[in-house]
Design a protein around this motif. Sequence first.
Motif, PDB file in Angstrom:
ATOM      1  N   VAL A 369       0.856  -1.190   0.000  1.00  0.00           N
ATOM      2  CA  VAL A 369       0.000   0.000   0.000  1.00  0.00           C
ATOM      3  C   VAL A 369       0.892   1.240   0.000  1.00  0.00           C
ATOM      4  O   VAL A 369       1.752   1.392   0.858  1.00  0.00           O
ATOM      5  N   GLU A 370       0.672   2.133  -0.966  1.00  0.00           N
ATOM      6  CA  GLU A 370       1.537   3.306  -1.093  1.00  0.00           C
ATOM      7  C   GLU A 370       1.182   4.400  -0.090  1.00  0.00           C
ATOM      8  O   GLU A 370       2.060   5.034   0.484  1.00  0.00           O
ATOM      9  N   ASN A 371      -0.118   4.646   0.128  1.00  0.00           N
ATOM     10  CA  ASN A 371      -0.529   5.637   1.120  1.00  0.00           C
ATOM     11  C   ASN A 371      -1.980   5.396   1.512  1.00  0.00           C
ATOM     12  O   ASN A 371      -2.760   4.835   0.737  1.00  0.00           O
ATOM     13  N   PHE A 372      -2.348   5.819   2.707  1.00  0.00           N
ATOM     14  CA  PHE A 372      -3.721   5.677   3.190  1.00  0.00           C
ATOM     15  C   PHE A 372      -3.910   6.607   4.386  1.00  0.00           C
ATOM     16  O   PHE A 372      -2.947   7.177   4.898  1.00  0.00           O
ATOM     17  N   ASP A 373      -5.154   6.767   4.806  1.00  0.00           N
ATOM     18  CA  ASP A 373      -5.490   7.591   5.967  1.00  0.00           C
ATOM     19  C   ASP A 373      -5.982   6.675   7.085  1.00  0.00           C
ATOM     20  O   ASP A 373      -6.929   5.908   6.889  1.00  0.00           O
ATOM     21  N   ALA A 374      -5.348   6.746   8.246  1.00  0.00           N
ATOM     22  CA  ALA A 374      -5.738   5.912   9.379  1.00  0.00           C
ATOM     23  C   ALA A 374      -6.731   6.645  10.270  1.00  0.00           C
ATOM     24  O   ALA A 374      -6.747   7.876  10.323  1.00  0.00           O
ATOM     25  N   ALA A 385      -0.015   6.904   9.472  1.00  0.00           N
ATOM     26  CA  ALA A 385      -0.215   5.856   8.471  1.00  0.00           C
ATOM     27  C   ALA A 385       1.020   5.791   7.592  1.00  0.00           C
ATOM     28  O   ALA A 385       1.413   6.795   6.988  1.00  0.00           O
ATOM     29  N   VAL A 386       1.647   4.611   7.524  1.00  0.00           N
ATOM     30  CA  VAL A 386       2.921   4.450   6.814  1.00  0.00           C
ATOM     31  C   VAL A 386       2.718   3.553   5.596  1.00  0.00           C
ATOM     32  O   VAL A 386       2.161   2.458   5.703  1.00  0.00           O
ATOM     33  N   GLY A 387       3.171   4.037   4.435  1.00  0.00           N
ATOM     34  CA  GLY A 387       3.063   3.282   3.198  1.00  0.00           C
ATOM     35  C   GLY A 387       4.358   2.589   2.833  1.00  0.00           C
ATOM     36  O   GLY A 387       5.322   2.572   3.599  1.00  0.00           O
ATOM     37  N   ALA A 388       4.383   2.005   1.647  1.00  0.00           N
ATOM     38  CA  ALA A 388       5.535   1.244   1.181  1.00  0.00           C
ATOM     39  C   ALA A 388       6.650   2.167   0.691  1.00  0.00           C
ATOM     40  O   ALA A 388       6.395   3.261   0.166  1.00  0.00           O
TER      41      ALA A 388
END
Length: 442
Positions: A369-374, A385-388
């Motif tokens: 997952v490159e980015n997301f909102d937790a 939220a930490v991406g790849a």
Amino acid sequence: MATEILMPALSPTMEEGTLAKWLKKEGDEVRSGDIIAEIETDKATMEFEAVDEGILGKILIAEGTAGVKVNTPIAVLVEEGESVDAVSSAKVPEPQEPADEAAPAQGAPKEAPAPAAKAPAAQAARSEGERVFASPLARRIAKEKGIDLAAVQGSGPRGRIVKADVEGAQPSAAPAAKADAAAPKAEAPAAAAAPVAAPAASAASVAKLFADRDYEEVTLDGMRKTIAARLSEAKQTIPHFYLRREVALDALMAFRADLNAKLESRGVKLSVNDFIIKACAVALQQVPNANAVWAGDRILRLKPSDVAVAVAIEGGLFTPVLRDAHQKSLSALSAEMKDLAARARTKKLAPHEYQGGSFAISNLGMFGVENFDAVINPPHGSILAVGAGIRKPVVGKDGAITTATMMSMTLSVDHRVIDGALGAEFLKAIVENLENPIAMLA
């Protein structure tokens, strides 16, 4: 004289549980402090210790029974020499009806403040010199941790203090509880002013929509109900805003490879996540105003960096807390995180190991997952939220096009606790710690 053994409240939010396994059988001798059963709460499988002594005369609730309400009789203890037949006619409790599906949302505000407020009341109720009833194991743990048993609310029969009550207690719990006790009073006006939400669709009405389709109905367990209630509460009551940054990881990756080569003989292998935990713990010290939680009518600013880290398990997740993370080495954080994650996956964490903290990390980078909102886990002030880490073309300092390993991070912030500029300062500190790992450890 026969004594009923009641389903205990093994965590502050527990209202019902599953009697997973009996470790004693009918006719066995039971001593105070003996582990007699394993009980699944909303988050973990915990051991239940006896507080009274005698013979296990009759088991009222069979292994594997779910939805057993707290304080429901689950077994009967008889005195030595008392006939087991005397309790053979004991009434077995009626099975609990499953709760309505709307119940988790309605019960969401019942989280932690109520149990926290009980401690001062329990202390006030006991006059000076009055005897405190506690199991031997609970007394030993309290002595080791420096806990005043007079300030602990017992969940055992007749208010007796048991192991689970003292495991999550802290020596300084009384002042915090006092502050928490005031919170519900301030929440009442806010609740009255909140807009009335539209009623949720019932299970029957939703099922009717799919009456002509094949589907499998999945009954919610305690963990899923808790997650549904907590996250519904979070999105409805917390004013989230989001800050995004990218981190250049090349310096960290090179430093990590060098450290792992040196630590290989000790069997230590550091992950990128270990560095992220450390970077966030140090940033909480560098920007202390961001190390805060929402407490109803006030903000509590914490001194230590207690960092929660989301761990995915089958059917849900835990957020075990690494306490005083800013004071621990990378290898110590790595070992502790591995231990907590392993026990989380088997639901063997004690409540004090997954409750607390002011800040959390949710890392989905290992899934690509490159980015997301937790979603913020109340009462935390923020979550990262930490991406790849992905190799990308970038513009170098000299203006030339080059490549670098870049990682996207999104900080979800509770605007009641942290304003935009403060959140940006906190995220900047995290980024700088990750891009300069040697300085972070100095």
